[in-house]
Motif scaffolding. Structure first.
Motif, PDB file in Angstrom:
ATOM      1  N   GLN A 289       1.984  13.162   0.879  1.00 40.34           N
ATOM      2  CA  GLN A 289       0.942  13.238   1.900  1.00 40.34           C
ATOM      3  C   GLN A 289       0.797  11.935   2.686  1.00 40.34           C
ATOM      4  O   GLN A 289       0.478  11.962   3.876  1.00 40.34           O
ATOM      5  N   VAL A 290       1.027  10.804   2.012  1.00 40.07           N
ATOM      6  CA  VAL A 290       0.844   9.511   2.689  1.00 40.07           C
ATOM      7  C   VAL A 290       2.160   8.844   3.071  1.00 40.07           C
ATOM      8  O   VAL A 290       2.204   8.014   3.976  1.00 40.07           O
ATOM      9  N   ALA A 291       3.238   9.207   2.363  1.00 42.59           N
ATOM     10  CA  ALA A 291       4.547   8.612   2.639  1.00 42.59           C
ATOM     11  C   ALA A 291       5.618   9.700   2.531  1.00 42.59           C
ATOM     12  O   ALA A 291       6.377   9.767   1.563  1.00 42.59           O
TER      13      ALA A 291
ATOM     14  N   ASN B 246       0.833  -1.200   0.000  1.00 47.68           N
ATOM     15  CA  ASN B 246       0.000   0.000   0.000  1.00 47.68           C
ATOM     16  C   ASN B 246       0.868   1.251   0.000  1.00 47.68           C
ATOM     17  O   ASN B 246       2.098   1.168   0.028  1.00 47.68           O
ATOM     18  N   ALA B 247       0.223   2.420  -0.023  1.00 47.22           N
ATOM     19  CA  ALA B 247       0.938   3.687  -0.147  1.00 47.22           C
ATOM     20  C   ALA B 247       1.852   3.970   1.047  1.00 47.22           C
ATOM     21  O   ALA B 247       2.932   4.551   0.884  1.00 47.22           O
ATOM     22  N   LYS B 248       1.453   3.567   2.243  1.00 46.62           N
ATOM     23  CA  LYS B 248       2.288   3.822   3.411  1.00 46.62           C
ATOM     24  C   LYS B 248       3.606   3.076   3.348  1.00 46.62           C
ATOM     25  O   LYS B 248       4.607   3.505   3.934  1.00 46.62           O
ATOM     26  N   ASN B 249       3.627   1.949   2.629  1.00 43.18           N
ATOM     27  CA  ASN B 249       4.854   1.179   2.471  1.00 43.18           C
ATOM     28  C   ASN B 249       5.883   1.879   1.583  1.00 43.18           C
ATOM     29  O   ASN B 249       7.022   1.408   1.442  1.00 43.18           O
TER      30      ASN B 249
ATOM     31  N   PHE C 271      -5.245   5.441  -3.722  1.00 43.42           N
ATOM     32  CA  PHE C 271      -5.115   6.154  -2.453  1.00 43.42           C
ATOM     33  C   PHE C 271      -5.446   7.649  -2.586  1.00 43.42           C
ATOM     34  O   PHE C 271      -5.232   8.429  -1.663  1.00 43.42           O
TER      35      PHE C 271
ATOM     36  N   ASN D  31       7.259   4.712   2.182  1.00 40.75           N
ATOM     37  CA  ASN D  31       8.250   5.415   2.989  1.00 40.75           C
ATOM     38  C   ASN D  31       9.601   4.730   2.865  1.00 40.75           C
ATOM     39  O   ASN D  31       9.701   3.494   2.909  1.00 40.75           O
TER      40      ASN D  31
END
Length: 278
Positions: free
Chosen positions: A165-167, A142-145, A217, A147
């Motif tokens: 914005q998400v990472a 997902n988008a958080k991954n 996302f 980072n």
């Protein structure tokens, strides 16, 4: 002298008449015009696989939006009506409407506040948004991954801002076009390629070893655009869209074009989308 003056006046009148005609044409009721002609001129894409592109074998346009435009035309005007396609680009589609070269635009056009100042949008017909392409072996889900990962994007798109914005710890690498970004992903220069889900689906259709993960996302749905003031045309397009959703035509087209794309959520695409204020 008098003859010259009269000649000048005559020339001015001759040029003024066509200009006056153009103004009247732009103010005409588009729906009444297409109802009479039994033809709708649609502005469509010819370079976006799955949505609108040239079939190399037949030389004809095909795609989800081409099929949807045909279905809308028949729903609005009858089975003998004709959908006429005029190819457009991101830079020309609004101008084609303003010049009355097309009656409506169905060309992967995101509904945005800025565009709504210039055109009227139908209810959303495709739930577009930023998505993620990775190699089949990738652990990114997902988008958080994203980072601390190298993420490939295309210059001039909203992808970089969406990722930040998400990472916020993601490293962004920008490329001039989608082909370059995908080539960089294949060469191992990045961990993921992020852009519009429909564009990624088109790339994925012709490529193996990659997948889409995490759904979308961001929420950036596509809408059909008509000129300002063409409320009659807009009303009939929305009514036709609703009927196509209800009778199963819309779901059939979604499955036809996106059903075999790994990572595309068919159930999500089949939902009835509405954007407040559209």
């Amino acid at each position: 002298m008098r003859k010259k003056f009269l000649l000048i006046i005559s020339i001015v009148v001759l040029f003024a008449l066509p200009l006056s005609g153009c103004k009247q044409n732009k103010k005409q009721n588009v729906y009444q015009a297409v109802k009479t002609s039994k033809t709708i001129n649609w502005g469509v894409k010819a370079d976006t696989p799955l949505f609108g592109s040239i079939n190399i074998k037949t030389g004809k346009l095909n795609g989800f939006e081409i099929d949807l435009a045909n279905a809308l035309t028949h729903e609005m005007l009858g089975k003998n009506a004709k959908a006429n396609f005029i190819t457009t680009t991101a830079n020309t589609k609004i101008q084609l409407l303003k010049n009355t070269n097309v009656d409506a635009v169905i060309a992967a056009m995101t509904i945005t506040p800025e565009r709504k100042k210039q055109v009227e949008f139908s209810h959303p017909y495709f739930p577009a948004g930023q998505s993620i392409m990775v190699a089949d072996s990738s652990a990114i889900k997902n988008a958080k991954n994203l980072n601390n990962k190298k993420v490939l994007v295309v210059k001039g798109t909203t992808a970089a801002d969406a990722i930040h914005q998400v990472a916020p710890k993601a490293e962004i690498l920008q490329f001039d076009d989608y082909g370059q970004a995908f080539a960089a992903l294949k060469a191992g220069q990045g961990d993921a390629f992020v852009t519009d889900n429909g564009i990624l689906a088109g790339i994925l259709r012709d490529s193996s070893g990659y997948k889409l993960v995490g759904g979308t996302f961001t929420n950036q749905p596509y809408g059909i655009a008509v000129n300002k003031g063409q409320n009659d045309m807009l009303k009939h397009i929305n009514t036709a869209l609703a009927k196509l959703e209800k009778n199963g035509t819309y779901n059939h087209l979604v499955k036809k074009w996106f059903g075999n794309i790994p990572g595309m959520n068919i159930k999500e695409l089949e939902k009835k989308y509405r954007v407040e204020g559209v």
